[in-house]
Scaffold this motif. Sequence first.
Motif, PDB file in Angstrom:
ATOM      1  N   LEU A   1       9.038  33.333   7.219  1.00  0.00           N
ATOM      2  CA  LEU A   1       8.908  33.377   8.675  1.00  0.00           C
ATOM      3  C   LEU A   1       8.821  31.999   9.322  1.00  0.00           C
ATOM      4  CD1 LEU A   1       6.317  36.286   9.077  1.00  0.00           C
ATOM      5  CD2 LEU A   1       8.781  36.379   9.488  1.00  0.00           C
ATOM      6  N   SER A   2       8.667  30.961   8.507  1.00  0.00           N
ATOM      7  CA  SER A   2       8.381  29.630   9.041  1.00  0.00           C
ATOM      8  C   SER A   2       9.548  28.997   9.788  1.00  0.00           C
ATOM      9  CB  SER A   2       7.959  28.693   7.901  1.00  0.00           C
ATOM     10  OG  SER A   2       9.064  28.414   7.034  1.00  0.00           O
ATOM     11  N   GLY A   3      10.769  29.385   9.439  1.00  0.00           N
ATOM     12  CA  GLY A   3      11.926  28.711  10.023  1.00  0.00           C
ATOM     13  C   GLY A   3      12.237  27.393   9.345  1.00  0.00           C
TER      14      GLY A   3
ATOM     15  N   LYS B   1       7.827  18.659  10.828  1.00  0.00           N
ATOM     16  CA  LYS B   1       7.912  20.055  11.235  1.00  0.00           C
ATOM     17  C   LYS B   1       6.997  20.921  10.359  1.00  0.00           C
ATOM     18  CE  LYS B   1      10.867  19.617  14.566  1.00  0.00           C
ATOM     19  NZ  LYS B   1      10.422  19.869  15.962  1.00  0.00           N
ATOM     20  N   ALA B   2       6.397  21.922  10.980  1.00  0.00           N
ATOM     21  CA  ALA B   2       5.479  22.791  10.255  1.00  0.00           C
ATOM     22  C   ALA B   2       5.352  24.128  10.984  1.00  0.00           C
ATOM     23  CB  ALA B   2       4.108  22.128  10.117  1.00  0.00           C
ATOM     24  N   ALA B   3       4.653  25.048  10.360  1.00  0.00           N
ATOM     25  CA  ALA B   3       4.379  26.346  10.970  1.00  0.00           C
ATOM     26  C   ALA B   3       3.023  26.831  10.488  1.00  0.00           C
ATOM     27  CB  ALA B   3       5.459  27.358  10.609  1.00  0.00           C
ATOM     28  N   VAL B   4       2.303  27.477  11.376  1.00  0.00           N
ATOM     29  CA  VAL B   4       1.036  28.105  11.021  1.00  0.00           C
ATOM     30  C   VAL B   4       1.205  29.614  11.204  1.00  0.00           C
ATOM     31  CG1 VAL B   4      -1.409  28.382  11.559  1.00  0.00           C
ATOM     32  CG2 VAL B   4      -0.357  26.114  11.685  1.00  0.00           C
ATOM     33  N   ALA B   5       1.000  30.344  10.118  1.00  0.00           N
ATOM     34  CA  ALA B   5       1.090  31.802  10.177  1.00  0.00           C
ATOM     35  C   ALA B   5      -0.311  32.374  10.015  1.00  0.00           C
ATOM     36  CB  ALA B   5       1.999  32.323   9.072  1.00  0.00           C
ATOM     37  N   ARG B   6      -0.675  33.277  10.901  1.00  0.00           N
ATOM     38  CA  ARG B   6      -2.008  33.871  10.789  1.00  0.00           C
ATOM     39  C   ARG B   6      -1.919  35.388  10.890  1.00  0.00           C
ATOM     40  NH1 ARG B   6      -5.234  35.509  14.902  1.00  0.00           N
ATOM     41  NH2 ARG B   6      -4.221  35.682  16.924  1.00  0.00           N
ATOM     42  N   GLU B   7      -2.836  36.045  10.190  1.00  0.00           N
ATOM     43  CA  GLU B   7      -2.935  37.508  10.235  1.00  0.00           C
ATOM     44  C   GLU B   7      -1.605  38.181   9.891  1.00  0.00           C
ATOM     45  OE1 GLU B   7      -6.368  39.253  11.424  1.00  0.00           O
ATOM     46  OE2 GLU B   7      -6.189  37.604  10.017  1.00  0.00           O
TER      47      GLU B   7
ATOM     48  N   HIS C   1      -2.367  41.567  14.921  1.00  0.00           N
ATOM     49  CA  HIS C   1      -2.291  40.337  15.713  1.00  0.00           C
ATOM     50  C   HIS C   1      -1.558  39.214  14.978  1.00  0.00           C
ATOM     51  CE1 HIS C   1      -4.880  42.134  18.701  1.00  0.00           C
ATOM     52  NE2 HIS C   1      -5.758  42.436  17.761  1.00  0.00           N
ATOM     53  N   GLU C   2      -0.559  39.580  14.196  1.00  0.00           N
ATOM     54  CA  GLU C   2       0.238  38.578  13.492  1.00  0.00           C
ATOM     55  C   GLU C   2       0.809  37.561  14.473  1.00  0.00           C
ATOM     56  OE1 GLU C   2       3.220  39.604  10.313  1.00  0.00           O
ATOM     57  OE2 GLU C   2       4.622  38.965  11.871  1.00  0.00           O
ATOM     58  N   GLU C   3       0.758  36.290  14.058  1.00  0.00           N
ATOM     59  CA  GLU C   3       1.269  35.214  14.904  1.00  0.00           C
ATOM     60  C   GLU C   3       1.803  34.093  14.022  1.00  0.00           C
ATOM     61  OE1 GLU C   3      -0.249  32.541  18.735  1.00  0.00           O
ATOM     62  OE2 GLU C   3      -1.714  33.306  17.298  1.00  0.00           O
ATOM     63  N   VAL C   4       2.981  33.585  14.356  1.00  0.00           N
ATOM     64  CA  VAL C   4       3.556  32.432  13.669  1.00  0.00           C
ATOM     65  C   VAL C   4       3.873  31.386  14.728  1.00  0.00           C
ATOM     66  CG1 VAL C   4       5.355  31.555  12.144  1.00  0.00           C
ATOM     67  CG2 VAL C   4       4.549  33.916  11.882  1.00  0.00           C
ATOM     68  N   VAL C   5       3.218  30.240  14.626  1.00  0.00           N
ATOM     69  CA  VAL C   5       3.409  29.154  15.587  1.00  0.00           C
ATOM     70  C   VAL C   5       4.161  28.040  14.885  1.00  0.00           C
ATOM     71  CG1 VAL C   5       2.271  27.549  17.167  1.00  0.00           C
ATOM     72  CG2 VAL C   5       1.259  29.787  16.728  1.00  0.00           C
ATOM     73  N   ARG C   6       5.269  27.614  15.468  1.00  0.00           N
ATOM     74  CA  ARG C   6       6.135  26.613  14.848  1.00  0.00           C
ATOM     75  C   ARG C   6       6.239  25.394  15.744  1.00  0.00           C
ATOM     76  NH1 ARG C   6       8.375  31.646  15.064  1.00  0.00           N
ATOM     77  NH2 ARG C   6       8.664  32.770  13.065  1.00  0.00           N
TER      78      ARG C   6
ATOM     79  N   VAL D   1      -0.308  27.720   6.087  1.00  0.00           N
ATOM     80  CA  VAL D   1       0.375  26.595   6.732  1.00  0.00           C
ATOM     81  C   VAL D   1       1.594  26.222   5.895  1.00  0.00           C
ATOM     82  CG1 VAL D   1       0.170  24.216   7.559  1.00  0.00           C
ATOM     83  CG2 VAL D   1      -1.814  25.756   7.657  1.00  0.00           C
ATOM     84  N   VAL D   2       2.746  26.152   6.544  1.00  0.00           N
ATOM     85  CA  VAL D   2       3.996  25.781   5.875  1.00  0.00           C
ATOM     86  C   VAL D   2       4.459  24.457   6.477  1.00  0.00           C
ATOM     87  CG1 VAL D   2       6.315  26.529   5.238  1.00  0.00           C
ATOM     88  CG2 VAL D   2       4.540  28.242   5.681  1.00  0.00           C
TER      89      VAL D   2
END
Length: 288
Positions: A132-134, A192-198, A203-208, A229-230
């Motif tokens: 999911l990180s992209g 570049k990075a991504a934080v995936a939670r839950e 309440h799944e959320e992936v912030v890139r 964290v990716v």
Amino acid sequence: MVENQHNDDGGSIVLAATPIGNLGDASPRLQELLATADVIAAEDTRRLHKLLQALNISTSARVISYHEHNEAARTADLLEEVRSGKTLLMVTDAGMPAVSDPGFRLVEAAVAESLTVTAVPGPSAVTTALALSGLPTDRFCFEGFLPRKNGERTAKLRELARERRTMVFFEAPHRLEAMLQALQAQFGPGRKAAVARELTKLHEEVVRGSVAELLDWAANGAVRGEIVVVVAGAADAVPARAEDQVDAVNELVRTGARLKDAVSAVAEDAGVSKRELYAAVLAARQGN
């Protein structure tokens, strides 16, 4: 010498992945084994019973707690169950056993005796977050949790700063901001990075974004839930600049290192001139 695993008495160890959030991800094989296994080794027996109840499964298995604090003491007993022909199901709270969870010690000991070990694949926070990180997924490494102490964490990230593969980390929500600060100091704000939670939960959320952008998002410790964290791997090698290593030096100084020692260590690791880096640190301090 190469040896094939075997057990003439028919016993086996089955590592089974359990849902990381959504119970709908419990596979039919997992459900069958929960109902039919002779012995179930669980990281948390209370969590296991909740899973059984949620899946409406009854089991006659002997349930044994097996976690990081009693692995050494209970591994021998579990192996004896397998030697006697029992099917031993190993489950953790979520995801695949032995991957940043209990199970490795048991597998290692079983392999040494050529006992049968197999697995029921399924949910994994590592590969789910990666997908999911992209970020590039063709080559990656899993680094688990970073050390909690600042100095040890800094040293580990310095070691990984030139890693070309995408990196996957676990982190506690209350330490996420500090982790991202350390990432920014060692990898640079633009990585570049991504934080995936839950993951898989309501309440799944992936912030890139860049590390700096994620740090702004995570400021004030507002992030909650299970965190993965990716981080993108290092780009094709480009000449390092002394100016870009100032934060790394200051981080080492904050952890107690002398300025001269910090400059020497960072300069050697980054491949820059000690003299230029020292001058850059002094210039940055004067600028502040």
